[in-house]
Write an enzyme that holds these catalytic residues in place. Structure first.
Site, short mmCIF file in Angstrom:
data_model
loop_
_atom_site.label_atom_id
_atom_site.label_comp_id
_atom_site.label_asym_id
_atom_site.label_seq_id
_atom_site.Cartn_x
_atom_site.Cartn_y
_atom_site.Cartn_z
CB CYS A 45 -0.92 0.01 1.22
SG CYS A 45 -2.04 -1.40 1.32
CB VAL A 82 4.71 -22.90 -4.85
CG1 VAL A 82 3.85 -24.16 -4.88
CG2 VAL A 82 5.55 -22.87 -3.57
CD1 TRP A 438 -25.57 19.10 16.44
CD2 TRP A 438 -25.78 16.89 16.21
NE1 TRP A 438 -26.59 18.71 17.26
CE2 TRP A 438 -26.74 17.34 17.14
CE3 TRP A 438 -25.73 15.53 15.91
CZ2 TRP A 438 -27.65 16.50 17.77
CZ3 TRP A 438 -26.62 14.67 16.53
CH2 TRP A 438 -27.57 15.14 17.45
#
Length: 457
Positions: A45, A82, A438
């Site tokens: 990231c 793999v 708020w």
């Protein structure tokens, strides 16, 4: 002594190996881990911010080196891929990418942490010099080398998701003229189009040209074979460098060939303990799995490092004889392009429609601090609530400094199954330098509560 084999040396794989080692010593558990690249336990990231110059040193992105893992009695084999799973024989075939030598390694317990692969469509010119995907640290260094040697200063980013907009900023920081070609209606398809439009407007204001509803048909090359432009059906966009940011898909080629269960997005399916369904000694986690969406109740593919590290911890506990579970996700993600912050959690409108939910939506404009406080920055909050019940379904936020991490309030509320009415009573921190009296998320919850009541009437 038991042997644990881990396929993949980044977040999930090495977290699982490390946690298993904490629970069981080398005398009880041998651990062999395979990793294709040179690096382990790094922050993918962080690559756009390293490329863009916000992070000076590549090694700052590496949490633990191969040598540090080996010092903890983990047999870590880098530059080793793999190539085959033999579930019946409990063994894996691997190939040394330097020598080409192949060998089989048996296991008692297996962890599949193969990650995701970038979407790379089969287009003419897609493999031309100057065209880059950005998946790992080697990719990031290759892109930096191209930027340093570029003869011109024109860049095209294909795709406008998280990686696309982050790489657009990185290229802008290098002094390139940046065009983003996006096949969607607006940038950031993880948002609803009305919120994506805010991102588009901000990118325009930064000098980034965004072309929406445009499908790339081919990459055009110069006589020397290097990229010279990106073509759509309608136009050509000159480019001295091209970055692909078209998203990722689960890397489950090995799992598919071995017959392991996959979901609709191509990711491995696991139980709550991250065991592959139907296989008691095989675990999987990270970007190669699908996980339960706690809001919709369906499986989804959410490739994020936060989940990958948690998966590794859960898997390591199970392998080491302990017990842990991963209950699911609500789909929280944040990003930015320059000073514009972008966040979402829960369902978008189309997600809710896809699972047959009826809902109301509200959008509010607010500020990150009290409106009278210096440097109060604007933000837009969109909220979805379920019709009749008022259950919170999703939140999207686009704004300036202080906007994105407010989405965490909604992520907690979603995980707790709260209604928007109940959210209005949340006791959030307040002081003018940090929030209006708020908080914007609670303003949206109040408005959504009113919309739910009106819908019932």
């Amino acid at each position: 002594m038991e042997r644990l084999v881990v396929i993949g040396g980044d977040a999930t794989g090495m977290s699982a190996a490390s946690q298993a080692r904490r629970l069981k010593g080398p005398e009880d558990l041998e651990i062999v881990a395979f990793e294709r690249s040179h690096f382990t336990s790094y922050s993918a990231c962080g690559i756009p911010y390293w490329v863009g110059g916000d992070v000076d040193d590549r090694d700052a992105l590496i949490a633990r080196t191969p040598e540090e893992h080996r010092a903890r009695a983990i047999d870590l084999r880098t530059r080793t891929e793999v190539t085959e799973l033999d579930l019946a024989g409990q063994r894996v075939r691997s190939r040394d990418l330097e020598s080409g030598a192949e060998s089989w390694t048996g296991y008692d317990k297996l962890v599949i942490a193969t990650g995701a692969r970038p979407v790379r469509p089969r287009l003419p010119g897609i493999d031309a010099p100057g065209v880059h995907g950005v998946q790992n640290l080697d990719d990031g260094q290759a892109l930096l080398d191209t930027l340093a040697a570029a003869r011109g200063r024109r860049a095209v980013v294909v795709g406008a998701g998280y990686i696309g907009v982050e790489m657009a900023e990185a290229l802008l920081n290098h002094g390139f003229e940046v065009t983003v070609v996006n096949r969607g209606e607006q940038p950031m398809a993880t948002l609803d189009p009305d919120m994506g439009r805010l991102v588009h407007e901000a990118m325009d204001g930064l000098g980034i040209t965004t072309v929406n509803d445009a499908e790339v048909t081919k990459i055009l090359t110069a006589p020397d074979g290097r990229v010279r432009a990106v073509a759509t059906e309608e136009a050509e966009y000159p480019a001295d460098v091209v970055v692909l940011g078209m998203g990722v898909e689960p890397e489950t080629k090995l799992a598919r060939a071995a017959g392991l269960p996959l979901g609709v997005y191509g990711g491995l399916l696991t139980d709550l303990a991250m065991r592959v369904r139907g296989y008691g000694n095989v675990w999987a986690g990270g970007d190669c799995v699908e996980v339960l969406d706690l809001v919709s109740g369906r499986e989804r593919h959410v490739p994020l490092g936060t989940h990958a590290n948690k998966h590794g911890q859960v898997i390591g506990a199970g392998v080491g004889g302990g017990y842990a579970t991963f209950p699911g996700v609500v789909g929280t993600a944040v990003s930015k392009v320059c000073d514009l912050e972008i966040a979402r959690t829960g369902l978008r409108e189309r997600d809710a429609l896809d699972v047959g939910l009826r809902f109301v939506t509200v959008t509010v404009e607010s500020t990150s601090r009290a409106g009278y406080y210096p440097e109060a920055a604007p933000m837009t909050v969109k909220m979805l609530a379920e019709h009749r019940t008022g259950r919170l379904l999703g939140v999207q936020i686009v704004g300036r400094e202080g906007a994105a991490k407010r989405v965490d309030i909604a992520a907690v509320a979603l995980t707790a199954g709260m209604t928007v009415e109940r959210m209005t009573a949340l006791d959030l921190g307040y002081a003018p330098p940090f929030s209006p009296v708020w908080d914007p998320v609670l303003v949206a919850a109040r408005k959504a509560t009113t919309a739910v009541r009106k819908a019932e009437g």
